[in-house]
Design an enzyme around this catalytic site. Structure first.
Site, PDB file in Angstrom:
ATOM      1  CG  ASN A   3       1.514   2.999   4.249  1.00  0.00           C
ATOM      2  OD1 ASN A   3       0.474   2.379   4.108  1.00  0.00           O
ATOM      3  ND2 ASN A   3       2.687   2.405   4.401  1.00  0.00           N
ATOM      4  CB  THR A  52      -0.922   0.043   1.237  1.00  0.00           C
ATOM      5  OG1 THR A  52      -0.120   0.003   2.423  1.00  0.00           O
ATOM      6  CG2 THR A  52      -1.900  -1.109   1.227  1.00  0.00           C
ATOM      7  CD  GLU A  65      -2.556   0.895   6.328  1.00  0.00           C
ATOM      8  OE1 GLU A  65      -1.517   0.219   6.415  1.00  0.00           O
ATOM      9  OE2 GLU A  65      -3.592   0.663   6.975  1.00  0.00           O
TER      10      GLU A  65
END
Length: 320
Positions: free
Chosen positions: A213, A211, A258
């Site tokens: 962030n 992901t 995320e």
């Protein structure tokens, strides 16, 4: 995109904004109601042969009067100005909202700020506009003062969407409930956030879902949960699924966005991303095992793909 001039505080008015017809407001969200003001300013400016612009204030006046009461900003200043630029305006006047401005009388607001310092030719406001010390001025008072000083004055009526008055307050309330469909309907585009990608614990990579962030502003009150999203990386917009919350399965830490992008592989650290929220999927949950979490993430990703496939509308983030 055409040039967009900025005049900050008491800077000399640039040639592109001299004699402008100005829509006045906080413009947090640049929603359907705000864009009606902008449209009215553009129409009047065309009639007068003048440039069209906005006058907005930073920080938001509520933060000046209530500094200890956090305000969920829909569009921080850079995003607000980017959205306003996309409306075909010549530019914007940005005034710091401070004690001196708050102390101006209604007449001083017009004569000192609008006429003497800004040199505008016309003004456009909403039906609920108040101005001057103690909010003593209203649209009727503005019309009278404008006539006295030779300014064009246009007051725009309420704007509603499916019976709901369009307002920044209503949009904030919808986002706090996770109702991005309602918020986006009032905005007239999909709400998005802009933030820098930071290094995280890299748990997503270990789980098969690397992901991006992003730490959002502390005042962000978006409901914690899972969303179908799109994100702009460079000149491409990618579909994805995102979690906003405290990660209760792991650390219950500070809120973090995320975002997992379906068709992207690469290093995003340090880049600034625009992430728009297309649909709500579910609330944040705590799982008893990593296996249960991953199984649910698989279902979330599949649901996000389906929701995004049903929503092919062009992204606002693709044109900013």
């Amino acid at each position: 995109m055409p040039p967009f001039a900025l005049c900050l505080n008491d800077e000399p008015v640039p040639p592109a904004l001299q004699g402008a017809v100005v829509a006045i407001g906080n413009f947090d969200g640049v929603h359907r109601g705000h864009r009606r003001l902008v449209e009215a300013a553009r129409e009047r400016a065309l009639q007068l042969g003048r440039p069209a612009a906005v006058l907005t204030f930073e920080p938001h006046p509520r933060l000046f009067f209530q500094p200890d009461a956090p305000l969920f900003r829909l569009t921080p200043e850079p995003v607000k100005l980017a959205l306003l630029r996309a409306q075909g305006l010549a530019g914007a006047f940005v005034r710091g909202f401070d004690a001196a401005l708050a102390a101006l009388s209604a007449e001083g607001f017009v004569t000192d700020l609008l006429v003497r310092r800004m040199g505008i030719s016309g003004v456009v406001v909403g039906y609920d506009f108040h101005f001057g010390r103690g909010r003593e001025g209203n649209p009727g008072r503005l019309e009278a003062l404008s006539q006295e000083h030779g300014l064009s004055c246009t007051v725009v009526n309420v704007v509603a969407e499916h019976g709901v008055t369009v307002s920044s307050t209503a949009i904030r309330a919808a986002l706090e409930q996770g109702d991005v469909a309602a918020a986006n309907g009032l905005l007239g585009y999909r709400w998005f956030v802009r933030a820098e990608v930071r290094h995280g614990h890299k748990r997503g990579r270990d789980l098969g879902y690397p992901t991006a962030n992003l730490r959002l502003a502390d005042d962000t009150r978006l409901r914690h949960g899972i969303y179908a999203v799109r994100a702009r990386v460079g000149d491409r917009v990618h579909d994805g699924v995102a979690s906003f919350g405290r990660r209760p399965t792991f650390d219950n830490g500070a809120p973090l966005l995320e975002a997992y992008l379906f068709d992207f592989a690469g290093d995003l650290y340090g880049q600034e991303l625009d992430v728009e929220f297309v649909a709500w999927i579910r609330g944040e949950e705590r799982f008893e095992s990593i296996e249960a979490l991953v199984a649910r993430m698989d279902r979330d990703a599949e649901e996000a793909r389906g929701l995004l496939a049903e929503d092919p509308v062009r992204s606002m983030i693709s044109v900013l």
